[in-house]
Design a protein around this motif. Sequence first.
Motif, PDB file in Angstrom:
ATOM      1  N   MET A  53      38.297  44.269  53.327  1.00 28.84           N
ATOM      2  CA  MET A  53      39.404  43.861  52.460  1.00 28.84           C
ATOM      3  C   MET A  53      40.751  44.118  53.106  1.00 28.84           C
ATOM      4  SD  MET A  53      37.948  45.207  48.754  1.00 28.84           S
ATOM      5  CE  MET A  53      39.584  45.149  47.997  1.00 28.84           C
ATOM      6  N   HIS A  54      41.712  43.246  52.767  1.00 29.56           N
ATOM      7  CA  HIS A  54      43.091  43.402  53.225  1.00 29.56           C
ATOM      8  C   HIS A  54      44.023  43.062  52.066  1.00 29.56           C
ATOM      9  CE1 HIS A  54      41.526  43.417  57.363  1.00 29.56           C
ATOM     10  NE2 HIS A  54      40.781  42.384  56.983  1.00 29.56           N
ATOM     11  N   GLY A  55      45.156  43.755  52.023  1.00 24.44           N
ATOM     12  CA  GLY A  55      46.156  43.430  51.026  1.00 24.44           C
ATOM     13  C   GLY A  55      46.356  44.511  49.983  1.00 24.44           C
ATOM     14  N   LYS A  56      47.060  44.132  48.916  1.00 26.22           N
ATOM     15  CA  LYS A  56      47.454  45.077  47.881  1.00 26.22           C
ATOM     16  C   LYS A  56      47.084  44.526  46.508  1.00 26.22           C
ATOM     17  CE  LYS A  56      51.547  46.381  50.574  1.00 26.22           C
ATOM     18  NZ  LYS A  56      53.035  46.371  50.598  1.00 26.22           N
ATOM     19  N   THR A  57      46.893  45.440  45.574  1.00 21.16           N
ATOM     20  CA  THR A  57      46.663  45.061  44.184  1.00 21.16           C
ATOM     21  C   THR A  57      47.698  45.760  43.309  1.00 21.16           C
ATOM     22  OG1 THR A  57      45.040  44.964  42.393  1.00 21.16           O
ATOM     23  CG2 THR A  57      44.948  46.899  43.816  1.00 21.16           C
ATOM     24  N   CYS A  58      48.207  45.035  42.324  1.00 24.58           N
ATOM     25  CA  CYS A  58      49.279  45.536  41.469  1.00 24.58           C
ATOM     26  C   CYS A  58      48.844  45.478  40.012  1.00 24.58           C
ATOM     27  CB  CYS A  58      50.542  44.700  41.663  1.00 24.58           C
ATOM     28  SG  CYS A  58      51.930  45.189  40.623  1.00 24.58           S
ATOM     29  N   ASP A  82      48.472  41.609  35.866  1.00 23.42           N
ATOM     30  CA  ASP A  82      47.700  42.130  36.992  1.00 23.42           C
ATOM     31  C   ASP A  82      47.639  41.072  38.083  1.00 23.42           C
ATOM     32  OD1 ASP A  82      45.109  42.240  38.549  1.00 23.42           O
ATOM     33  OD2 ASP A  82      44.876  44.111  37.472  1.00 23.42           O
ATOM     34  N   GLY A  83      47.982  41.447  39.316  1.00 22.62           N
ATOM     35  CA  GLY A  83      47.924  40.489  40.417  1.00 22.62           C
ATOM     36  C   GLY A  83      47.663  41.168  41.748  1.00 22.62           C
ATOM     37  N   SER A  84      47.154  40.402  42.705  1.00 24.23           N
ATOM     38  CA  SER A  84      46.896  40.955  44.033  1.00 24.23           C
ATOM     39  C   SER A  84      46.928  39.844  45.067  1.00 24.23           C
ATOM     40  CB  SER A  84      45.540  41.664  44.073  1.00 24.23           C
ATOM     41  OG  SER A  84      44.486  40.730  44.207  1.00 24.23           O
ATOM     42  N   ASN A  85      47.069  40.257  46.329  1.00 23.28           N
ATOM     43  CA  ASN A  85      46.915  39.326  47.440  1.00 23.28           C
ATOM     44  C   ASN A  85      45.742  39.748  48.332  1.00 23.28           C
ATOM     45  OD1 ASN A  85      47.979  41.576  48.700  1.00 23.28           O
ATOM     46  ND2 ASN A  85      49.787  40.558  49.531  1.00 23.28           N
ATOM     47  N   LEU A  86      44.763  40.388  47.710  1.00 21.83           N
ATOM     48  CA  LEU A  86      43.608  40.877  48.454  1.00 21.83           C
ATOM     49  C   LEU A  86      42.795  39.715  49.020  1.00 21.83           C
ATOM     50  CD1 LEU A  86      42.394  43.686  46.016  1.00 21.83           C
ATOM     51  CD2 LEU A  86      43.448  44.034  48.264  1.00 21.83           C
ATOM     52  N   SER A  87      42.320  39.896  50.232  1.00 21.80           N
ATOM     53  CA  SER A  87      41.401  38.946  50.850  1.00 21.80           C
ATOM     54  C   SER A  87      40.233  39.717  51.437  1.00 21.80           C
ATOM     55  CB  SER A  87      42.105  38.144  51.949  1.00 21.80           C
ATOM     56  OG  SER A  87      42.558  38.999  52.993  1.00 21.80           O
ATOM     57  N   ILE A  88      39.104  39.023  51.604  1.00 23.76           N
ATOM     58  CA  ILE A  88      37.887  39.665  52.115  1.00 23.76           C
ATOM     59  C   ILE A  88      37.372  38.856  53.292  1.00 23.76           C
ATOM     60  CG2 ILE A  88      35.551  40.429  51.546  1.00 23.76           C
ATOM     61  CD1 ILE A  88      36.432  40.612  48.630  1.00 23.76           C
ATOM     62  N   ASP A  89      37.279  39.492  54.441  1.00 21.78           N
ATOM     63  CA  ASP A  89      36.869  38.801  55.654  1.00 21.78           C
ATOM     64  C   ASP A  89      35.458  38.234  55.537  1.00 21.78           C
ATOM     65  OD1 ASP A  89      39.267  39.487  56.817  1.00 21.78           O
ATOM     66  OD2 ASP A  89      38.454  41.198  57.936  1.00 21.78           O
ATOM     67  N   GLY A  90      35.308  36.977  55.896  1.00 19.62           N
ATOM     68  CA  GLY A  90      33.984  36.395  56.077  1.00 19.62           C
ATOM     69  C   GLY A  90      33.238  36.010  54.821  1.00 19.62           C
ATOM     70  N   LEU A  91      33.866  36.125  53.645  1.00 18.95           N
ATOM     71  CA  LEU A  91      33.168  35.823  52.395  1.00 18.95           C
ATOM     72  C   LEU A  91      34.001  34.849  51.576  1.00 18.95           C
ATOM     73  CD1 LEU A  91      32.000  39.427  51.441  1.00 18.95           C
ATOM     74  CD2 LEU A  91      30.559  37.588  52.314  1.00 18.95           C
ATOM     75  N   ASP A  92      33.384  33.746  51.157  1.00 17.78           N
ATOM     76  CA  ASP A  92      34.086  32.754  50.341  1.00 17.78           C
ATOM     77  C   ASP A  92      34.272  33.218  48.904  1.00 17.78           C
ATOM     78  OD1 ASP A  92      34.339  30.907  52.411  1.00 17.78           O
ATOM     79  OD2 ASP A  92      32.342  30.089  52.039  1.00 17.78           O
TER      80      ASP A  92
END
Length: 428
Positions: free
Chosen positions: A308-313, A173-183
């Motif tokens: 959120m931005h990106g994809k999850t696999c 399981d992998g992703s390149n998801l990112s979330i704006d403004g949150l560490d």
Amino acid sequence: MNILVIGAGGVGASMASIAETRSFFKTFVLADISLSRAEEAIALLDDRSKFVAEQVDARDRSAISALIHKVKADVVVNACDPRMNEPIFGAAYDSHCNYIDMAMNLSAPHPTNPYEEVGEPLGKSQLDDDAKWRERNILALVGMGVEPGLSDVFARYAADNLFDTIDEIGVRDGSNLSIDGLDFAPTFSIWTTIEECLNPPIVWEAERGLYTTDCFSEPEVFHFPAGIGPYECVNVEHEEVLLIPREIDCKRVTFKYSLGAEFIDWLKTFAYLGLDSKEHVRVGDVSVSPRDVLAAVLPNPAKLGHLMHGKTCAGTWVRGTYDGKPREIYLYHVADNETTMRDWGSQAVLWQTAICPVVALELLSNGSWKNTGVRGAEAFPADPFLNLLGEYGAHHGMVEMGPGLWPSPKPTGQPGWDRPVKRAIRLG
């Protein structure tokens, strides 16, 4: 089919929005301890004619049984976290009703030697009830999300169509998801994430059986498709390792997440501070568990989709032989957050989890899937599921791996968690 879904959080609400586009069911009841939350989820649908909101406490087995009879449910879907499994699973059995969940009963690690000895594995009490459910001629389809669930379907498809012998089945399981403004903001329940990642990981081998390892063990670089790219994956505790060997002839089963070094550091910090604990501690005039506090203060994953931005696999890597030659493949499913938010109003991780039980419900309704007892998705033919998933507009993919092809996973040779947990506080 009359469907009862218990839990109107991110997954339950997403199930309703996906089911709205299909015609295989008569009624879809969405129940929650908060009636207003169930009503709000249904209010977002375009066609609410077959949807009903109800109130129920998922901890109350008798109340769930009463609701099953009230709505004449043919199947009850447990969209709560696995702490609610026992009363919902029990109520379905009491009511002679079929059952689906997306995560099995929680494990109990070995009390004194958890990283060398197996305690009570995930879902043991559910699987132990297999004969009882068969005698009652009803089905408990356990672990029917994306992982476990779709990952098990991929394993079944590979065994039936792509291999003569299988050496290893490894869910990756992998992703390149990112979330704006949150560490730090997990895209799924932090409560469940901690349970999976800080419990002793489990591995199954034909000659050794089930065994545990150190947290974050056997790190490897895995190349994910759809532009996600290479990420380090590590062992964690997950249901496929227990389910797949029950039905598929293979030599080894593993499960690895691409957690990332920063996320692992957060998890280690929670453990060192005792914030992962489920045990209650006294704080002033109240008694609370540190993990519940952590879950309460972090953002709700269901509300993060717009950031959120990106994809999850999610996928299943298999190596073995075919036609006398070595073969290695990765079957996978990708969810793009931009697409799931635009088309379904749901962030990618929750939507990817939710679509799988809806597809399973339709297969049970039309008779493509038939079974009794307590079973995982690997006990059913894979082709009907993957074909119907494509009809839902959620196609899967496959890559051939090896020299000159898609890169094979590459062990890093690094240790996992390199020191034992020494908590900064004393619990109890």
